[in-house]
Design an enzyme around this catalytic site. Structure first.
Site, short mmCIF file in Angstrom:
data_model
loop_
_atom_site.label_atom_id
_atom_site.label_comp_id
_atom_site.label_asym_id
_atom_site.label_seq_id
_atom_site.Cartn_x
_atom_site.Cartn_y
_atom_site.Cartn_z
CG HIS A 64 71.11 -2.64 69.53
ND1 HIS A 64 71.70 -1.75 68.64
CD2 HIS A 64 71.76 -2.51 70.80
CE1 HIS A 64 72.54 -1.09 69.38
NE2 HIS A 64 72.82 -1.62 70.43
CG ASP A 121 73.86 -2.97 74.60
OD1 ASP A 121 75.06 -2.37 75.07
OD2 ASP A 121 73.77 -2.69 73.23
CD GLU A 173 78.42 1.58 73.74
OE1 GLU A 173 79.29 0.36 72.94
OE2 GLU A 173 77.43 1.43 73.68
CG HIS A 204 76.76 1.68 77.53
ND1 HIS A 204 75.45 1.96 76.97
CD2 HIS A 204 77.31 0.59 77.06
CE1 HIS A 204 75.18 0.94 76.26
NE2 HIS A 204 76.24 0.12 76.13
#
Length: 343
Positions: free
Chosen positions: A321, A186, A220, A69
């Site tokens: 994150h 990510d 996502e 993603h």
């Protein structure tokens, strides 16, 4: 391998430089469409906005669907405050502790882009006596604009409005020792790996035994990126996302992680076993882990009703994150696992 690694790292940096919080991804998918076309593929943009590319292959009835993603964490302006500051609502799992003191861009719908900083409201330690004891949540955070505005009317005059996207600076850096540091590895790191695999197939003139599709998804981070657009004939979804690094897990940044289970349940037992067997056969540096707080595009496909096997692999990423870190060796091991598994 060195040439393809350099290409992957170049693409990762290019993709990271394009702001793409969930819901604002057209610029990055425009770039990806162009890159696939340069390689000689015919990518399609899905109705949801993702990029779907057929890499070729001999068996269309036993196809593999590779997913990564390119949507990221971010925020959205939820209120223009009377003091000219902006209250925001997070996009995806953005954590207020990780957003504090970060530079950001406010992307207006019709009036360009403005810069600002995400701060605790009343952020001066010399003034705010409760600075240390204040729990960081987005209810007590605000965007301080780098403009001479001190009231709501001044902000509105700039063309900023509720619903505007807030993108945080990724601060990308690759060290001499091979560490890759940035927000949003990510999952833009995996997107670069998939581009590298597509280039490898094209330049080597390889037609895989099974048809292979790549799907770069754009929702996502809010849970439904992989819930649509699975082509007919796909029997297997393999998500390539970040591998978790942290207390109680085996994976390190220089390894490829094979996920056996996450918070959504176990991944397909046979597929996980096959991935482990390939990693052992090819002498890759890998780890098998159970992720405590995680969900993937592959699981979104199963929840949408697709009858497929599903798996999850990815280069190890620390501080997920937040300000994330991986390593070039993790990239190589992930690429080589894809190459070895898909033949």
């Amino acid at each position: 391998m060195e040439e393809i690694t350099n290409y992957i790292l170049e693409q990762v940096q290019n993709i990271l430089a394009i702001d793409s919080p969930t819901g604002y991804t057209k610029n990055v998918t425009d770039y990806l469409m162009a890159e696939y076309e340069k390689m000689g593929y015919a990518p399609q943009r899905t109705v949801k906005g993702g990029v779907l590319t057929d890499l070729g292959g001999k068996d269309p009835d036993n196809a593999v669907f590779l997913e990564a993603h390119v949507d990221t964490l971010g925020a959205m302006v939820s209120q223009i405050k009377s003091n000219g500051r902006l209250a925001v609502s997070p996009l995806g799992g953005m954590n207020a502790n990780n957003a504090e003191a970060e530079n950001c861009r406010i992307i207006t719908r019709f009036n360009g882009i403005y810069e600002g900083t995400c701060q605790l409201a009343d952020a001066s330690v010399h003034v705010n006596g409760k600075y240390d004891e204040t729990s960081r949540t987005f209810d007590v955070m605000e965007i301080v604009l780098d403009e001479k505005v001190s009231d709501r009317e001044g902000v509105l005059s700039l063309g900023i409005m509720e619903g505007d996207i807030v993108a945080f600076d990724p601060r990308t850096r690759i060290t001499k020792s091979g560490y890759i540091k940035s927000r949003f590895l990510d999952d833009k790191l995996s997107a670069g790996i998939l581009l590298g695999y597509a280039r490898y197939l094209k330049e080597a003139g390889i037609c895989p035994d099974r048809k292979i599709y790549q799907h770069l998804t754009v929702y996502e981070e809010v849970g439904h990126g992989g819930a649509a657009s699975v082509p007919q004939g796909v029997t297997e979804i393999l998500a390539v996302d970040m591998g978790c690094v942290g207390e109680g897990l085996n994976c390190k940044e220089h390894q490829v992680s094979i996920c056996a289970k996450d918070s959504g349940g176990p991944y397909n037992y046979d597929l996980v076993s096959e991935l482990i067997s390939v990693a052992k056969r090819d002498h890759l540096d890998f780890a098998v882990d159970v992720y405590p707080h995680y969900g993937s595009d592959a699981e979104a496909g199963l929840r949408a009703g697709y009858d497929v096997r599903h798996g999850l692999i990815g280069a190890g990423v620390y501080a997920s994150h937040g300000y994330e870190r991986s390593h070039v060796d993790g990239v190589k091991n992930t690429f080589l696992l894809l190459k070895g598994y898909l033949g």
